[in-house]
Design a protein around this motif. Structure first.
Motif, mmCIF file in Angstrom:
data_model
loop_
_atom_site.group_PDB
_atom_site.id
_atom_site.type_symbol
_atom_site.label_atom_id
_atom_site.label_comp_id
_atom_site.label_asym_id
_atom_site.label_seq_id
_atom_site.Cartn_x
_atom_site.Cartn_y
_atom_site.Cartn_z
ATOM 1 N N ALA A 11 0.830 -1.207 0.000
ATOM 2 C CA ALA A 11 0.000 0.000 0.000
ATOM 3 C C ALA A 11 0.860 1.251 0.000
ATOM 4 O O ALA A 11 0.563 2.231 -0.693
ATOM 5 C CB ALA A 11 -0.927 -0.009 1.219
ATOM 6 N N THR A 12 1.949 1.222 0.758
ATOM 7 C CA THR A 12 2.862 2.360 0.802
ATOM 8 C C THR A 12 3.500 2.569 -0.566
ATOM 9 O O THR A 12 3.569 3.697 -1.066
ATOM 10 C CB THR A 12 3.959 2.138 1.862
ATOM 11 O OG1 THR A 12 3.330 2.054 3.144
ATOM 12 C CG2 THR A 12 4.971 3.255 1.875
ATOM 13 N N LYS A 13 3.956 1.480 -1.188
ATOM 14 C CA LYS A 13 4.590 1.589 -2.503
ATOM 15 C C LYS A 13 3.608 2.100 -3.556
ATOM 16 O O LYS A 13 3.994 2.833 -4.460
ATOM 17 C CB LYS A 13 5.169 0.236 -2.935
ATOM 18 C CG LYS A 13 6.422 -0.140 -2.179
ATOM 19 C CD LYS A 13 6.984 -1.459 -2.688
ATOM 20 C CE LYS A 13 8.296 -1.799 -2.022
ATOM 21 N NZ LYS A 13 8.877 -3.038 -2.565
ATOM 22 N N ALA A 14 2.339 1.735 -3.432
ATOM 23 C CA ALA A 14 1.337 2.160 -4.402
ATOM 24 C C ALA A 14 0.988 3.644 -4.262
ATOM 25 O O ALA A 14 0.620 4.284 -5.242
ATOM 26 C CB ALA A 14 0.081 1.311 -4.255
ATOM 27 N N SER A 15 1.121 4.183 -3.051
ATOM 28 C CA SER A 15 0.681 5.561 -2.811
ATOM 29 C C SER A 15 1.802 6.596 -2.851
ATOM 30 O O SER A 15 1.537 7.783 -2.742
ATOM 31 C CB SER A 15 -0.028 5.643 -1.455
ATOM 32 O OG SER A 15 0.889 5.392 -0.412
ATOM 33 N N ARG A 16 3.046 6.186 -3.005
ATOM 34 C CA ARG A 16 4.161 7.129 -2.987
ATOM 35 C C ARG A 16 4.520 7.593 -4.398
ATOM 36 O O ARG A 16 4.060 7.017 -5.389
ATOM 37 C CB ARG A 16 5.375 6.502 -2.319
ATOM 38 C CG ARG A 16 5.957 5.361 -3.125
ATOM 39 C CD ARG A 16 7.043 4.634 -2.399
ATOM 40 N NE ARG A 16 7.608 3.606 -3.284
ATOM 41 C CZ ARG A 16 8.536 2.777 -2.934
ATOM 42 N NH1 ARG A 16 9.027 2.813 -1.721
ATOM 43 N NH2 ARG A 16 8.990 1.885 -3.787
ATOM 44 N N ASP A 17 5.352 8.611 -4.467
ATOM 45 C CA ASP A 17 5.834 9.133 -5.749
ATOM 46 C C ASP A 17 7.039 8.288 -6.173
ATOM 47 O O ASP A 17 8.144 8.449 -5.639
ATOM 48 C CB ASP A 17 6.223 10.602 -5.579
ATOM 49 C CG ASP A 17 6.705 11.244 -6.863
ATOM 50 O OD1 ASP A 17 6.817 10.545 -7.890
ATOM 51 O OD2 ASP A 17 6.986 12.456 -6.830
ATOM 52 N N ALA A 18 6.823 7.390 -7.128
ATOM 53 C CA ALA A 18 7.863 6.441 -7.541
ATOM 54 C C ALA A 18 9.086 7.156 -8.118
ATOM 55 O O ALA A 18 10.223 6.729 -7.886
ATOM 56 C CB ALA A 18 7.308 5.455 -8.555
ATOM 57 N N ALA A 19 8.874 8.247 -8.835
ATOM 58 C CA ALA A 19 9.998 8.986 -9.414
ATOM 59 C C ALA A 19 10.867 9.597 -8.313
ATOM 60 O O ALA A 19 12.098 9.583 -8.409
ATOM 61 C CB ALA A 19 9.491 10.063 -10.363
ATOM 62 N N ALA A 20 10.233 10.104 -7.270
ATOM 63 C CA ALA A 20 10.991 10.689 -6.156
ATOM 64 C C ALA A 20 11.785 9.620 -5.415
ATOM 65 O O ALA A 20 12.924 9.853 -5.001
ATOM 66 C CB ALA A 20 10.045 11.416 -5.194
#
Length: 73
Positions: A11-20
């Protein structure tokens, strides 16, 4: 408990800014490759964009490799 924690991580990985996250991990790898640079600020930056501890360790393993202790009897 393991399934619950795995779900929280996903859930954390899905909601974060992957590029950042990728940028912070790339900066951590760059700093690790630079001899003598303090890595603490880079760890904090990666944590602030919600990079996991495992992702930070993997970034360091790319630079330093993995240590395997040789048992001595």
């Amino acid at each position: 408990m393991e399934r619950k924690q795995a779900g929280r991580l996903e859930a954390t990985k899905a909601s974060r800014d992957a590029a950042a996250v990728e940028a912070a991990l790339a900066e951590l790898r760059r700093a690790a490759a630079d001899d003598g640079e303090n890595l603490m600020e880079h760890f904090l930056a990666a944590a602030r964009v919600r990079a996991s501890e495992g992702e930070m360790v993997a970034a360091l393993q790319e630079v330093f490799g993995t240590y395997t202790e040789q048992p001595v009897f």
